[in-house]
Design an enzyme around this catalytic site. Structure first.
Site, PDB file in Angstrom:
ATOM      1  N   ARG A 275       0.824  -1.229   0.000  1.00 26.14           N
ATOM      2  CA  ARG A 275       0.000   0.000   0.000  1.00 26.14           C
ATOM      3  C   ARG A 275       0.852   1.270   0.000  1.00 26.14           C
ATOM      4  NH1 ARG A 275      -5.447  -0.863   1.982  1.00 26.14           N
ATOM      5  NH2 ARG A 275      -6.095  -2.606   0.714  1.00 26.14           N
TER       6      ARG A 275
ATOM      7  N   ARG B 263      -3.229   6.777   1.192  1.00 26.96           N
ATOM      8  CA  ARG B 263      -3.713   8.016   1.836  1.00 26.96           C
ATOM      9  C   ARG B 263      -2.754   8.690   2.782  1.00 26.96           C
ATOM     10  NH1 ARG B 263      -9.221   5.188   3.375  1.00 26.96           N
ATOM     11  NH2 ARG B 263      -7.629   3.592   3.516  1.00 26.96           N
TER      12      ARG B 263
ATOM     13  N   ARG C  34      -6.451  11.431  -5.759  1.00 28.49           N
ATOM     14  CA  ARG C  34      -7.699  10.712  -5.467  1.00 28.49           C
ATOM     15  C   ARG C  34      -8.881  11.661  -5.577  1.00 28.49           C
ATOM     16  NH1 ARG C  34     -11.793   8.305  -3.620  1.00 28.49           N
ATOM     17  NH2 ARG C  34     -11.822   6.829  -1.889  1.00 28.49           N
TER      18      ARG C  34
ATOM     19  N   ASP D   9      -6.623  -2.643  -7.546  1.00 29.30           N
ATOM     20  CA  ASP D   9      -7.167  -3.310  -6.363  1.00 29.30           C
ATOM     21  C   ASP D   9      -7.499  -4.753  -6.731  1.00 29.30           C
ATOM     22  OD1 ASP D   9      -8.125  -2.440  -3.483  1.00 29.30           O
ATOM     23  OD2 ASP D   9      -9.512  -3.964  -4.221  1.00 29.30           O
TER      24      ASP D   9
ATOM     25  N   TYR E 269     -14.672 -12.012  -0.472  1.00 30.63           N
ATOM     26  CA  TYR E 269     -15.321 -10.698  -0.670  1.00 30.63           C
ATOM     27  C   TYR E 269     -16.538 -10.835  -1.572  1.00 30.63           C
ATOM     28  CZ  TYR E 269     -11.742  -7.758   1.522  1.00 30.63           C
ATOM     29  OH  TYR E 269     -10.930  -7.144   2.429  1.00 30.63           O
TER      30      TYR E 269
HETATM   31  C1  LIG Z   1      -7.831  -7.092   0.890  1.00 27.84           C
HETATM   32  C2  LIG Z   1      -7.291  -6.215  -0.202  1.00 27.84           C
HETATM   33  C3  LIG Z   1      -8.015  -5.210  -0.921  1.00 27.84           C
HETATM   34  N1  LIG Z   1      -7.134  -4.646  -1.838  1.00 27.84           N
HETATM   35  C4  LIG Z   1      -5.909  -5.222  -1.725  1.00 27.84           C
HETATM   36  C5  LIG Z   1      -5.989  -6.234  -0.739  1.00 27.84           C
HETATM   37  C6  LIG Z   1      -4.868  -7.168  -0.358  1.00 27.84           C
HETATM   38  C7  LIG Z   1      -3.874  -6.508   0.556  1.00 27.84           C
HETATM   39  C8  LIG Z   1      -4.363  -6.255   1.937  1.00 27.84           C
HETATM   40  O1  LIG Z   1      -4.637  -7.220   2.666  1.00 27.84           O
HETATM   41  O2  LIG Z   1      -4.440  -5.074   2.322  1.00 27.84           O
HETATM   42  C9  LIG Z   1      -4.705  -4.963  -2.516  1.00 27.84           C
HETATM   43  C10 LIG Z   1      -4.388  -3.574  -2.907  1.00 27.84           C
HETATM   44  N2  LIG Z   1      -5.160  -2.441  -2.768  1.00 27.84           N
HETATM   45  C11 LIG Z   1      -4.481  -1.379  -3.271  1.00 27.84           C
HETATM   46  C12 LIG Z   1      -3.259  -1.831  -3.828  1.00 27.84           C
HETATM   47  C13 LIG Z   1      -2.359  -0.907  -4.636  1.00 27.84           C
HETATM   48  C14 LIG Z   1      -0.954  -1.060  -4.627  1.00 27.84           C
HETATM   49  C15 LIG Z   1      -0.239  -0.712  -3.328  1.00 27.84           C
HETATM   50  O3  LIG Z   1       0.187   0.453  -3.164  1.00 27.84           O
HETATM   51  O4  LIG Z   1      -0.018  -1.627  -2.514  1.00 27.84           O
HETATM   52  C16 LIG Z   1      -3.172  -3.197  -3.570  1.00 27.84           C
HETATM   53  C17 LIG Z   1      -2.054  -4.164  -3.876  1.00 27.84           C
HETATM   54  C18 LIG Z   1      -4.931   0.021  -3.290  1.00 27.84           C
HETATM   55  C19 LIG Z   1      -5.993   0.448  -2.354  1.00 27.84           C
HETATM   56  N3  LIG Z   1      -7.164  -0.212  -2.081  1.00 27.84           N
HETATM   57  C20 LIG Z   1      -7.921   0.551  -1.243  1.00 27.84           C
HETATM   58  C21 LIG Z   1      -7.239   1.763  -0.969  1.00 27.84           C
HETATM   59  C22 LIG Z   1      -7.779   2.924  -0.157  1.00 27.84           C
HETATM   60  C23 LIG Z   1      -8.855   3.551  -0.971  1.00 27.84           C
HETATM   61  C24 LIG Z   1      -8.915   5.047  -0.912  1.00 27.84           C
HETATM   62  O5  LIG Z   1      -8.049   5.734  -1.476  1.00 27.84           O
HETATM   63  O6  LIG Z   1      -9.884   5.534  -0.336  1.00 27.84           O
HETATM   64  C25 LIG Z   1      -6.029   1.704  -1.664  1.00 27.84           C
HETATM   65  C26 LIG Z   1      -4.972   2.765  -1.743  1.00 27.84           C
HETATM   66  C27 LIG Z   1      -9.300   0.180  -0.757  1.00 27.84           C
HETATM   67  C28 LIG Z   1      -9.475  -1.195  -0.279  1.00 27.84           C
HETATM   68  N4  LIG Z   1      -9.335  -2.321  -1.049  1.00 27.84           N
HETATM   69  C29 LIG Z   1      -9.545  -3.438  -0.270  1.00 27.84           C
HETATM   70  C30 LIG Z   1      -9.852  -3.002   1.042  1.00 27.84           C
HETATM   71  C31 LIG Z   1     -10.145  -3.912   2.222  1.00 27.84           C
HETATM   72  C32 LIG Z   1      -9.839  -1.605   1.018  1.00 27.84           C
HETATM   73  C33 LIG Z   1     -10.223  -0.678   2.145  1.00 27.84           C
HETATM   74  C34 LIG Z   1      -9.098  -0.478   3.071  1.00 27.84           C
HETATM   75  C35 LIG Z   1      -8.679   0.961   3.081  1.00 27.84           C
HETATM   76  O7  LIG Z   1      -9.520   1.824   2.835  1.00 27.84           O
HETATM   77  O8  LIG Z   1      -7.494   1.197   3.378  1.00 27.84           O
HETATM   78  C36 LIG Z   1      -9.439  -4.830  -0.760  1.00 27.84           C
END
Ligand SMILES: Cc1c2[nH]c(c1CCC(=O)O)Cc1[nH]c(c(CCC(=O)O)c1C)Cc1[nH]c(c(CCC(=O)O)c1C)Cc1[nH]c(c(C)c1CCC(=O)O)C2
Length: 381
Positions: free
Chosen positions: A34, A38, A47, A84, A163
């Site tokens: 990640r 944010r 964003r 994602d 999911y």
């Molecule tokens: C379970 C999972 C998801 N997505 C992902 C996983 C596996 C990794 C982990 O266990 O964290 C994988 C993921 N999600 C994202 C990336 C991008 C690359 C990176 O920088 O790592 C990657 C590799 C961006 C993201 N995916 C998400 C964000 C935040 C969204 C935003 O900008 O509002 C980002 C940067 C949203 C997301 N997407 C997902 C969730 C549970 C959430 C909400 C959590 C949160 O809000 O932090 C599903």
């Protein structure tokens, strides 16, 4: 491998790739799960400009920009494609939304009717939907510094299925586990479809220019596993490439729903891209589960979560095994001496061994940027 990626000695200038090929590099190359997110003001600006989170993922201009942001700021050794894991259910035709402050929401796949509405694995609409992702990868490889490894990724079938079934990331994945026990055949079919589609998805990312890929099994911890009484790492169970049925009923749930489907994806990717480098992050699978990932899936490296004692894991597994991780994201929030000590502990546990420095899960939005700088200064000192 194209000619531009290798120097005259045939050795890649990309350190993360070299570690994935088995080389121990000190200090280890680093990236963060990640890392585009944010906690970075420039990410929040992009964003806001893009509109929704999915608009950010499907617009190559924005996705390239946010992928590059942490590389410009910190010079990480790897960039991870900005996208994602849930774009795949979206491409299969399921409704996916990201609710501000609440995380992802999908229309729960609560039975055979809902499943019947999903696209079949061979439907070309799936990959037209995902075309912007491949365009992003292609542009990234052209824009990144030569020494930066580019990582593609997808979710592991069980994590994505959980999911899709539950509609959200419930803590114990009760809906997914109930369906797996109640209508096992349906969950097998869903997993099979995800294996097929995501194998193709990873192949296309690699063909578009990704140097390696990571498979995120973020929900491995919800699957019961057989833990050997001795605490030793168990040996692989049979041929990991065979299909899921019919004698899988006797396997532990971790093997059946997670490690075997991942093994089938990896075998499928390698059939098309023989030297593909693949990392598997199996969060919550414990010391023994982490030790089983590489032998049972054929992955090149295991991503280690923060709950595992890295030193104990490194003592358990062969010295040639490549590990990645596992600084606690909370330590990065804390900063200071505690952070320095945690960085030193990872270095000590992995000295002389093939390791990629990373966190034990994604960086959280409240992390101060200065603490990331401090972590890297300590690491590269
Ligand atoms: C379970 C999972 C998801 N997505 C992902 C996983 C596996 C990794 C982990 O266990 O964290 C994988 C993921 N999600 C994202 C990336 C991008 C690359 C990176 O920088 O790592 C990657 C590799 C961006 C993201 N995916 C998400 C964000 C935040 C969204 C935003 O900008 O509002 C980002 C940067 C949203 C997301 N997407 C997902 C969730 C549970 C959430 C909400 C959590 C949160 O809000 O932090 C599903």
């Amino acid at each position: 491998m194209t000619g531009t990626e290798r120097g005259s000695g045939g050795k890649s200038e990309r350190k993360v790739l070299r570690v994935l090929e088995g080389e121990a590099i000190g200090p280890p190359p680093a990236w963060m799960m990640r890392q585009a997110g944010r906690y970075l003001p420039e990410y929040r600006a992009s964003r806001a400009e893009a509109g929704s989170f999915l608009d950010l993922c499907y617009s190559p201009d924005f996705a390239v920009e946010v992928t590059l942001q942490p590389i410009r700021r910190f010079g990480f050794d790897a960039a991870i494609l900005f996208s994602d894991i849930l774009v795949v259910p979206h491409a299969l035709g399921q409704d996916v939304r990201f609710v501000e402050g609440e995380g992802p929401r999908l229309d729960p796949l609560d039975g055979r009717d809902a499943f019947g509405r999903l696209r079949e694995a061979g439907d070309p609409a799936i990959f037209s939907h995902l075309a912007p992702v491949f365009e992003t990868v292609k542009r990234l490889r052209a824009e990144l510094p030569g020494e930066t490894t580019l990582l593609g990724f997808c979710g592991a079938p069980w994590t994505v299925a959980s999911y899709m079934i539950g509609g959200r990331g419930t803590p114990d994945l009760a809906p997914a586990r109930a369906l797996a026990e109640g209508d096992t055949a349906l969950v097998d079919t869903l997993i099979d479809r995800l294996v097929t589609v995501q194998t193709e998805y990873l192949v296309r990312q690699l063909e578009a220019g990704a140097d390696a890929v990571q498979i995120f099994e973020s929900h491995a911890g919800t699957l019961p596993r057989a833990v050997p009484a001795s605490g030793d790492i168990v040996e692989p169970v049979g041929d990991v490439t065979e299909s899921a049925l019919p004698d899988d009923a006797g396997l532990d749930a971790l093997t059946r729903w997670s490690l075997r489907p991942i093994a089938r994806m990896i075998a499928g990717v390698r059939a098309r891209v023989p030297h593909a480098k693949i990392i598997v992050f199996a969060r919550g699978s414990g010391l023994d589960g982490h030790g089983r990932v590489v032998p049972e899936t054929g992955a090149d490296a295991v991503g280690v979560d923060w709950a595992v004692d890295l030193k104990a894991l490194r003592r358990h597994v062969p010295a040639t095994m490549v590990t990645q991780g596992n600084l606690h994201p909370d330590t990065l929030i804390a900063g200071g001496d505690a952070l320095d000590a945690a960085v030193d502990a990872v270095l000590e546990a992995t000295a002389g061994l093939p390791h990629i420095f990373n966190l034990g899960h994604g960086i959280t939005p409240q992390t101060p940027v200065a603490h990331v700088e401090r972590m890297l200064a300590r690491l590269r000192r």
